[in-house]
Enzyme design. Structure first.
Site, PDB file in Angstrom:
ATOM      1  N   GLU A 221      -5.514  -8.337   0.290  1.00 35.35           N
ATOM      2  CA  GLU A 221      -6.225  -8.040   1.404  1.00 35.35           C
ATOM      3  C   GLU A 221      -7.716  -7.405   0.933  1.00 35.35           C
ATOM      4  O   GLU A 221      -8.179  -6.815   0.085  1.00 35.35           O
ATOM      5  CB  GLU A 221      -5.630  -6.750   2.089  1.00 35.35           C
ATOM      6  CG  GLU A 221      -4.349  -7.227   2.864  1.00 35.35           C
ATOM      7  CD  GLU A 221      -3.956  -5.624   3.297  1.00 35.35           C
ATOM      8  OE1 GLU A 221      -4.811  -4.658   3.954  1.00 35.35           O
ATOM      9  OE2 GLU A 221      -2.654  -5.646   3.567  1.00 35.35           O
TER      10      GLU A 221
ATOM     11  N   GLU B  31       0.903  -1.126  -0.031  1.00 36.16           N
ATOM     12  CA  GLU B  31       0.031   0.020   0.028  1.00 36.16           C
ATOM     13  C   GLU B  31       0.926   1.348  -0.172  1.00 36.16           C
ATOM     14  O   GLU B  31       0.990   1.781   0.885  1.00 36.16           O
ATOM     15  CB  GLU B  31      -1.032   0.100   1.253  1.00 36.16           C
ATOM     16  CG  GLU B  31      -1.955  -1.081   1.146  1.00 36.16           C
ATOM     17  CD  GLU B  31      -2.965  -1.082   2.222  1.00 36.16           C
ATOM     18  OE1 GLU B  31      -3.062  -0.261   3.273  1.00 36.16           O
ATOM     19  OE2 GLU B  31      -3.956  -2.159   2.174  1.00 36.16           O
TER      20      GLU B  31
HETATM   21  O1  IFM Z   1      -4.791  -3.177   8.870  1.00 34.89           O
HETATM   22  C1  IFM Z   1      -4.617  -2.645   7.524  1.00 34.89           C
HETATM   23  C2  IFM Z   1      -3.370  -3.165   6.944  1.00 34.89           C
HETATM   24  O2  IFM Z   1      -2.227  -3.072   7.649  1.00 34.89           O
HETATM   25  C3  IFM Z   1      -3.318  -2.647   5.571  1.00 34.89           C
HETATM   26  N1  IFM Z   1      -4.448  -2.695   4.683  1.00 34.89           N
HETATM   27  C4  IFM Z   1      -5.563  -2.169   5.458  1.00 34.89           C
HETATM   28  C5  IFM Z   1      -5.781  -3.008   6.704  1.00 34.89           C
HETATM   29  C6  IFM Z   1      -6.995  -2.429   7.341  1.00 34.89           C
HETATM   30  O3  IFM Z   1      -7.008  -1.158   7.597  1.00 34.89           O
END
Ligand code: IFM
Length: 444
Positions: free
Chosen positions: A353, A168
């Site tokens: 994710e 990210e």
């Molecule tokens: O917990 C985070 C993760 O570290 C990165 N992506 C989003 C998740 C939820 O906010």
């Protein structure tokens, strides 16, 4: 339970769960160096309740139990991140052999359980010594990341199924240097512009260094938000388009087209970019083997003429929300997967994710519905031609949710932070049923 069948996704489709080092490991011992999240979270006011990752889920010691949960749930893969300060405490130079030994144990533990290791090199725990030199604002970070990547590859590369450079980059750059929400907590346009370029330049530099070592199956994990106008007015649609540029296109255009979006440069970053950044764009856009897609929600935007830089603001939306206050919008996942494959790249996509924060407890029907709807979005995107090869739920465990501390729980498995007891939630059982056909956990 889910309404989908495993076979719907295709024979080689990979199911996994994801975590990150700082959010679960604890174990700030055995030679691990300090990270920016240690000092940021120790600073009053930066995290909910003053929470820190000092102990987190104690995964540093309890990893065998956590890998057993993955195996018992029938997951094919585990997405984890290496802690840079655990391996190289000062960020460059001397190695911490106990840190290397920890990841040896963890990776071998996965392989013994037939779980594929999907590694991320950087999920936000920057060694503090590198922050002292400017961190992501310093162009030298490209070399620091590449050297670290090579060290990791030499020791672990032959056992990794896939490696991502950065998790990210929008959060690394914009959330952390423009909005000040994450470490190092800057609110500065020049800092954000530089970090936004250096994070992608470092990514490309690390990919090239890894390739030179013979490393295979390399990618990056980008996060996406479906950006929509708060109304159909042209100024609000333009605001949403600009946010799409800040959040989505900066990274997609950079990595796959070798250029940054003109609107984002024009409306904010342009005058603050590092000199000669254009010369780095071939490195930024070095070819990849796969792209990780993180998706959680959509955002509604309207024009805000009172702002001279990035003249927009987010407004509250009407849809059902998760405990993070994020609207539940599975259509956005279908949209982004389809858009990436139509407009940007034909390389395999992996949903690295997706998940939701829910109130504490193990009975979590809303989370099951969230996952079911988003798995449906993956199937819909596949039907529309997107080459989606895998799906990782966020997250295996309740864990340290950064600025939100331990108040927000994303886990498929509940963690009692007093006792560190793990208890599978109903959502974990839903995945287990999908993946193994069994409907009772052997672990609970
Ligand atoms: O917990 C985070 C993760 O570290 C990165 N992506 C989003 C998740 C939820 O906010």
């Amino acid at each position: 339970m889910f309404t989908h069948k495993r076979a719907d996704f295709g024979d080689d489709f990979i199911f996994g769960t994801a975590t990150a080092s700082y959010q679960i490991e604890g174990g700030q011992t055995d030679g691990r160096g300090p990270s920016i999240w240690d000092s940021f979270s120790a600073t009053p006011g930066n995290t909910h309740n003053g929470d820190t990752g000092r102990v987190a889920c104690d995964h540093y010691n309890r990893w065998p139990e956590d890998l057993d949960l993955l195996a018992d749930g029938g997951f094919d893969a585990y997405r984890f991140s290496f802690s840079w300060p655990r391996l190289i405490p000062e960020g460059t130079g001397a190695r911490n052999e106990k840190g290397f030994d920890f990841y040896d144990r963890l990776i071998d533990g996965m392989l013994e359980r037939n779980i594929k290791p999907y590694a991320t090199l950087y999920h936000w725990d920057l060694p503090s010594a590198l922050q002292d030199k400017g961190g992501w604002m310093n162009r030298d970070i490209a070399g620091w990341l590449a050297d670290y990547a090579v060290e990791v590859n030499k020791r672990f590369g032959d056992r990794l199924a896939a490696t991502a450079t950065i998790n990210e980059p929008w959060c690394v750059a914009f959330l952390s240097h423009m909005l000040g929400v994450h470490a190092p907590g800057y609110r500065d346009l020049r800092a954000a512009a530089r970090a936004s370029h250096h994070v992608l330049f470092a990514h490309g530099t690390a990919i090239n260094a890894l390739r030179a070592e013979g490393a295979k199956n390399l990618g990056i994990v980008l996060n996406f938000e479906s950006a929509q106008g708060a109304t159909g007015k042209s100024e609000d649609l333009a605001a949403a388009h600009l946010w799409d540029g800040i959040f989505n296109r900066w990274y997609l255009d950079g990595v796959f087209k070798g250029q940054y979006p003109a609107d984002v440069l024009e409306k904010g970053f342009g005058p603050y970019m590092p000199e000669g950044f254009e010369d780095d764009m071939a490195t930024v856009s070095t070819p990849l083997d796969w792209l990780g897609v993180n998706y959680y929600t959509r955002g509604l935007y309207e024009a805000d003429a009172t702002r001279t830089i990035f003249p927009l603001k987010k407004v509250d939306g009407p849809l059902e929300k998760t405990e993070m206050g994020w609207e539940i919008f599975p259509e956005g996942l279908e949209e982004i997967l389809t858009r990436i494959s139509a407009d940007y790249t034909g390389i395999p996509l992996i949903v690295t994710e997706n998940g939701m924060a829910e109130i504490e407890g193990t009975d979590d029907p809303r989370r099951i519905a969230y996952y079911d709807a988003h798995l449906g979005a993956v199937l819909a995107a596949q039907k529309r031609g997107a080459d989606v090869r895998g799906y990782f739920g966020w997250s295996l465990l309740d864990n340290f949710e950064w600025a939100e501390g331990y108040a927000k729980r994303f886990g498929l498995v509940h963690v009692d932070y007093e006792t560190q007891k793990r208890t599978p939630k109903k959502s974990y059982e839903a995945f287990k049923t999908l993946l193994t056909g069994a409907n009772q956990s052997q672990v609970a």
